[in-house]
Design a protein around this motif. Sequence first.
Motif, PDB file in Angstrom:
ATOM      1  N   ASP A   1       0.719  -2.705   0.751  1.00 51.74           N
ATOM      2  CA  ASP A   1      -0.296  -3.761   0.848  1.00 51.74           C
ATOM      3  C   ASP A   1      -1.691  -3.168   0.671  1.00 51.74           C
ATOM      4  O   ASP A   1      -2.522  -3.695  -0.086  1.00 51.74           O
ATOM      5  CB  ASP A   1      -0.170  -4.455   2.204  1.00 51.74           C
ATOM      6  N   THR A   2      -1.950  -2.068   1.356  1.00 55.26           N
ATOM      7  CA  THR A   2      -3.269  -1.426   1.280  1.00 55.26           C
ATOM      8  C   THR A   2      -3.554  -0.901  -0.112  1.00 55.26           C
ATOM      9  O   THR A   2      -4.650  -1.077  -0.659  1.00 55.26           O
ATOM     10  CB  THR A   2      -3.356  -0.273   2.301  1.00 55.26           C
ATOM     11  N   GLN A   3      -2.559  -0.249  -0.725  1.00 57.73           N
ATOM     12  CA  GLN A   3      -2.744   0.307  -2.063  1.00 57.73           C
ATOM     13  C   GLN A   3      -3.020  -0.779  -3.095  1.00 57.73           C
ATOM     14  O   GLN A   3      -3.905  -0.632  -3.943  1.00 57.73           O
ATOM     15  CB  GLN A   3      -1.498   1.112  -2.459  1.00 57.73           C
ATOM     16  N   VAL A   4      -2.277  -1.876  -3.039  1.00 53.52           N
ATOM     17  CA  VAL A   4      -2.476  -2.980  -3.984  1.00 53.52           C
ATOM     18  C   VAL A   4      -3.859  -3.589  -3.795  1.00 53.52           C
ATOM     19  O   VAL A   4      -4.590  -3.846  -4.761  1.00 53.52           O
ATOM     20  CB  VAL A   4      -1.377  -4.050  -3.811  1.00 53.52           C
ATOM     21  N   ASN A   5      -4.246  -3.802  -2.542  1.00 54.01           N
ATOM     22  CA  ASN A   5      -5.557  -4.377  -2.254  1.00 54.01           C
ATOM     23  C   ASN A   5      -6.688  -3.512  -2.797  1.00 54.01           C
ATOM     24  O   ASN A   5      -7.625  -4.012  -3.436  1.00 54.01           O
ATOM     25  CB  ASN A   5      -5.725  -4.541  -0.739  1.00 54.01           C
ATOM     26  N   LYS A   6      -6.619  -2.226  -2.529  1.00 47.96           N
ATOM     27  CA  LYS A   6      -7.677  -1.328  -2.995  1.00 47.96           C
ATOM     28  C   LYS A   6      -7.726  -1.298  -4.521  1.00 47.96           C
ATOM     29  O   LYS A   6      -8.809  -1.256  -5.120  1.00 47.96           O
ATOM     30  CB  LYS A   6      -7.452   0.081  -2.447  1.00 47.96           C
ATOM     31  N   GLY A   7      -6.548  -1.335  -5.155  1.00 50.58           N
ATOM     32  CA  GLY A   7      -6.504  -1.314  -6.611  1.00 50.58           C
ATOM     33  C   GLY A   7      -7.137  -2.548  -7.227  1.00 50.58           C
ATOM     34  O   GLY A   7      -7.876  -2.457  -8.218  1.00 50.58           O
ATOM     35  N   ILE A   8      -6.871  -3.720  -6.638  1.00 47.48           N
ATOM     36  CA  ILE A   8      -7.456  -4.963  -7.140  1.00 47.48           C
ATOM     37  C   ILE A   8      -8.976  -4.934  -6.991  1.00 47.48           C
ATOM     38  O   ILE A   8      -9.715  -5.345  -7.896  1.00 47.48           O
ATOM     39  CB  ILE A   8      -6.864  -6.175  -6.381  1.00 47.48           C
TER      40      ILE A   8
END
Length: 269
Positions: free
Chosen positions: A243-250
């Motif tokens: 969740d954190t990785q996807v959020n930061k990437g977006i």
Amino acid sequence: MSQAPLTNEQLRAAAPTLFTQEPHYEVSDKYHFIPTIDIIEEIKSHNWYPMSVSQANVRDEEKEGYQQHCVRFRHFEDLLSPQDNAVELLLFNSHDRTKSFSISAGIFRFVCANGLVVSESVFESYKIKHLGDKDNDVANAVTSITAIKPKLMRKINTLSSITLSQLEKETFAKSAIPLRFEEHLEVDYKDLLIPHREEDVRDDLYTTLNIIQENLIRGNVSGVNKESGRRFTSKEIKSITTDTQVNKGIWDIAERIATIKEPSYQIAA
């Protein structure tokens, strides 16, 4: 999500690992253990209050009570006078060394109960090693996030003022696919741009960011496994790390778009 802070009883019911009083037996003697609830109380003393909590599932029963967990906090002024968006403080930890104590910044969007995690290119995560008056990492981290709150809100206002063409929105969606789906999984990028409420039928960069984030995180996106030929439907992301990785990437992609559309935009906070 409730707009009232969580009590310690609610925290314990949702994530008992917050109250663990000793580290997992496999960690070394050099491991500096701090109960997560102690950090929560310290953060509350700086006028940030816990609003949501999650803890990872474990396959090894011996890790139960020591697994990774995340608590999201909101500042007193945002509880007193809620706006459309609020900067949040995110506390990450585990008691088995799978995740170190750290504090990051996030953004909560009330219209869809989405919680973005701000990229470290904007806000560097603070590692927590000390608690108390001397070298208090918690106090330093909370002070830094409190100071960055108005800067992040200005960023949101700027992203909301940038209009995207249909081609630009589609390019954003295409760029976001690898954040969630491996190369052999084929999905239609247009599915990532489907809004789920009237308020999201808009063409600005910030709304587009939130639509893509919601579709990636909450799942229900259909696709095909190119290797097996089987169709699939994505599930909601439950992993705190993913969740954190996807959020930061977006967030990173949105900021890069902002620098193209608005040359004066500064990624660094």
